[in-house]
Design an enzyme around this catalytic site. Structure first.
Site, short mmCIF file in Angstrom:
data_model
loop_
_atom_site.label_atom_id
_atom_site.label_comp_id
_atom_site.label_asym_id
_atom_site.label_seq_id
_atom_site.Cartn_x
_atom_site.Cartn_y
_atom_site.Cartn_z
N PHE A 84 21.48 -4.09 56.25
CA PHE A 84 21.69 -2.81 56.94
C PHE A 84 22.12 -1.71 55.98
CE2 PHE A 84 21.40 -4.22 61.26
CZ PHE A 84 21.95 -5.49 61.33
N LEU A 87 22.44 4.67 53.18
CA LEU A 87 22.84 6.01 53.64
C LEU A 87 21.77 6.45 54.63
CD1 LEU A 87 23.87 7.42 50.16
CD2 LEU A 87 25.40 6.92 52.08
N LYS A 88 22.18 7.12 55.73
CA LYS A 88 21.18 7.30 56.81
C LYS A 88 21.14 8.71 57.39
CE LYS A 88 24.20 6.06 60.56
NZ LYS A 88 24.32 5.48 61.89
N SER A 128 13.18 1.97 60.33
CA SER A 128 13.36 3.05 61.30
C SER A 128 12.01 3.62 61.72
CB SER A 128 14.19 4.17 60.64
OG SER A 128 14.13 5.35 61.40
N TYR A 153 15.43 10.51 53.15
CA TYR A 153 15.89 9.31 53.89
C TYR A 153 14.66 8.55 54.41
CZ TYR A 153 17.10 6.55 57.92
OH TYR A 153 17.17 5.51 58.83
N LYS A 157 13.02 4.59 53.54
CA LYS A 157 12.67 3.54 54.51
C LYS A 157 11.22 3.10 54.30
CE LYS A 157 16.53 2.95 56.64
NZ LYS A 157 17.27 1.69 56.45
N ASN A 192 15.93 4.91 68.64
CA ASN A 192 17.21 5.63 68.56
C ASN A 192 18.37 4.79 69.05
OD1 ASN A 192 15.09 7.72 68.27
ND2 ASN A 192 16.88 9.07 68.17
N ASN A 212 23.77 12.69 65.40
CA ASN A 212 22.88 12.14 66.44
C ASN A 212 23.31 12.61 67.82
OD1 ASN A 212 22.46 10.44 64.05
ND2 ASN A 212 21.15 9.26 65.40
C1 WQD Z 1 17.55 13.12 68.95
C2 WQD Z 1 17.11 14.37 69.70
C3 WQD Z 1 17.29 16.40 68.42
C4 WQD Z 1 21.64 16.54 68.18
C5 WQD Z 1 17.59 10.10 63.79
C6 WQD Z 1 16.99 9.61 62.50
C7 WQD Z 1 16.36 8.26 62.72
C8 WQD Z 1 17.39 7.33 63.29
C9 WQD Z 1 17.94 7.89 64.60
C10 WQD Z 1 18.46 6.08 61.54
C11 WQD Z 1 16.30 15.32 68.82
C12 WQD Z 1 18.21 16.42 69.63
C13 WQD Z 1 20.35 16.11 68.48
C14 WQD Z 1 22.13 17.76 68.72
C15 WQD Z 1 20.02 18.05 69.85
N1 WQD Z 1 18.45 7.12 62.38
N2 WQD Z 1 19.58 16.87 69.30
N3 WQD Z 1 21.29 18.48 69.56
O1 WQD Z 1 16.55 12.79 64.85
O2 WQD Z 1 15.54 11.35 66.71
O3 WQD Z 1 16.56 10.27 64.73
O4 WQD Z 1 18.51 9.17 64.28
O5 WQD Z 1 17.67 5.19 61.48
O6 WQD Z 1 15.91 7.77 61.50
O7 WQD Z 1 15.97 10.50 62.13
O8 WQD Z 1 18.02 11.40 66.38
O9 WQD Z 1 20.00 11.87 67.74
O10 WQD Z 1 19.56 13.33 65.69
O11 WQD Z 1 18.13 13.56 67.71
O12 WQD Z 1 19.28 18.73 70.60
O13 WQD Z 1 23.28 18.19 68.48
O14 WQD Z 1 18.27 15.10 70.10
O15 WQD Z 1 16.68 17.66 68.25
O16 WQD Z 1 15.30 15.91 69.62
P1 WQD Z 1 16.59 11.57 65.67
P2 WQD Z 1 19.03 12.56 66.85
#
Ligand code: WQD
Length: 350
Positions: A84, A87-88, A128, A153, A157, A192, A212
């Site tokens: 696991f 850095l992510k 991912s 990032y 992956k 997610n 997230n």
């Molecule tokens: C989800 C949706 C945002 C925050 C990322 C990584 C992916 C994985 C999961 C590691 C999007 C929206 C978010 C906020 C918002 N990580 N949002 N306001 O970008 O789908 O995936 O996390 O493996 O690799 O890329 O997840 O939760 O950041 O966003 O509107 O304050 O929520 O625009 O549509 P994401 P997220």
């Protein structure tokens, strides 16, 4: 008979710690490697509180191959590795590409060296859905090709998957033996991950402020943030906000134990296999916020803002392969994600 012993890198992280709970509950012995660059030793307390078992954590930099192997050897032999440690943060990676390449790819190379030097037969890699970029067709299947990585990032992956696939395939060619005696690997492509352990004794607590959606919702609801910004409501989706496949972290953890058993029982016929790990349904950002409010009775203060660079409009998994081959199926939905995330938010750090 000795219980199979599994080495878990990043074992104090969000998904690593939940997976260790599932492994311990399933009768495995576990050793963790974690240097706490984005996690906390408190996860070890949560694991012990839930399972009653204290596990060893080796605090070392996994990208320093010789040191990591030298420090890990004494705790073996190991029947498998679950990797696991990485850095992510998508956003952070744009400003620190070389740190992400060194850490994420360097630690992956160490895991392969460990498999050779410590004679570990199988490995599961934490990948991912980022590797897909913005998919043409939905739901996404495992043979959907990589699209150009949107950030360093995502590039790490993709690179790690390519390195693992070539490594395991080359071993099976070199050995010329049936797979049963070779090494084998699996990559699990998470969609997610969200939510927290139903005991509220373990949850998401990375050192970096979360970006997230789900932790931002709970931090806004509890008053740690003034207002949640919805990044765009002008996407071509049913309500204009982005669609994602949210999977409960405990369902995600279970999938790792099932993948491990599949490998240890020599049921995998290929040296390397990829599985999508999502629930197979999409939820929009506005639907997720609504689900939180219904599940908890707590209103979320949000406003619609501009799109976030790099976001894809919609992505969710075709999970037929993992359900058919590993007999995995999600037990929880967006409501359990929101209620468990809220229960964790109310106690975390206390
Ligand atoms: C989800 C949706 C945002 C925050 C990322 C990584 C992916 C994985 C999961 C590691 C999007 C929206 C978010 C906020 C918002 N990580 N949002 N306001 O970008 O789908 O995936 O996390 O493996 O690799 O890329 O997840 O939760 O950041 O966003 O509107 O304050 O929520 O625009 O549509 P994401 P997220």
């Amino acid at each position: 008979m000795n219980k199979p012993k599994i080495l878990v890198t990043g074992g104090c992280g969000y998904i690593g710690s939940h997976t260790i709970v599932d492994l311990l509950d399933s009768g495995y012995d576990v050793v963790s490697i974690d240097n706490f660059i984005n996690s906390s030793p408190s996860a070890l307390k949560g694991i012990e509180a839930i399972t009653g078992k204290k596990i060893e954590n080796i605090d070392c930099d996994l990208s320093d191959t010789s040191d990591a192997i030298q420090r890990t050897r004494q705790f073996g032999p190991f029947d498998g590795i679950i990797h696991f440690a990485a850095l992510k943060s998508v956003g952070e990676s744009v400003f620190q590409p070389l740190r992400y390449y060194h850490n994420n790819i360097g630690s992956t190379l160490t895991t392969m060296k460990m498999m050779e030097e410590l004679n570990i037969p199988c490995l599961i890699f934490s990948s991912s859905c980022t590797v897909y970029g913005s998919p043409e067709k939905l739901p996404v299947t495992e043979d959907t090709p990589f699209s150009k990585a949107e950030n360093p990032y995502g590039a790490t992956k993709q690179a790690c998957e390519i390195l693992y696939e070539q490594y395991f395939r080359s071993l099976s060619v070199q050995s010329g033996k049936s797979l049963a005696s070779g090494k084998s690997g699996v990559s699990l492509r998470y969609f997610n991950p969200a939510g927290a352990h139903l005991s509220a004794l373990l949850g998401e607590s990375s050192l970096n402020a979360p970006t997230n959606l789900v932790p931002v919702i709970t931090e806004t609801a509890i008053g740690l943030r003034g207002q949640l910004m919805v990044y765009g409501d002008d996407y071509p989706t049913r309500d204009g906000s982005c669609i994602r496949d949210y999977i409960h972290v405990m369902d995600l953890a279970r999938a790792h134990t099932l993948a491990l058993e599949h490998l240890l029982d020599h049921k995998q016929t290929e040296p390397y296999q990829v599985y999508n790990l999502g629930i197979g349904e999409g939820v929009t950002v506005l639907e997720a916020i609504h689900a939180f409010e219904v599940a908890t009775g707590v209103k979320v203060n949000y406003k619609i803002g501009p799109r976030r660079t790099g976001d894809v409009a919609a992505i969710y998994a075709d999970n037929n392969l993992i359900t058919q081959q590993l007999h995995w199926k999600p037990a929880m939905d967006i409501n359990s994600i929101m209620s468990s995330a809220w229960e964790w938010e109310k106690v975390k750090g206390k």
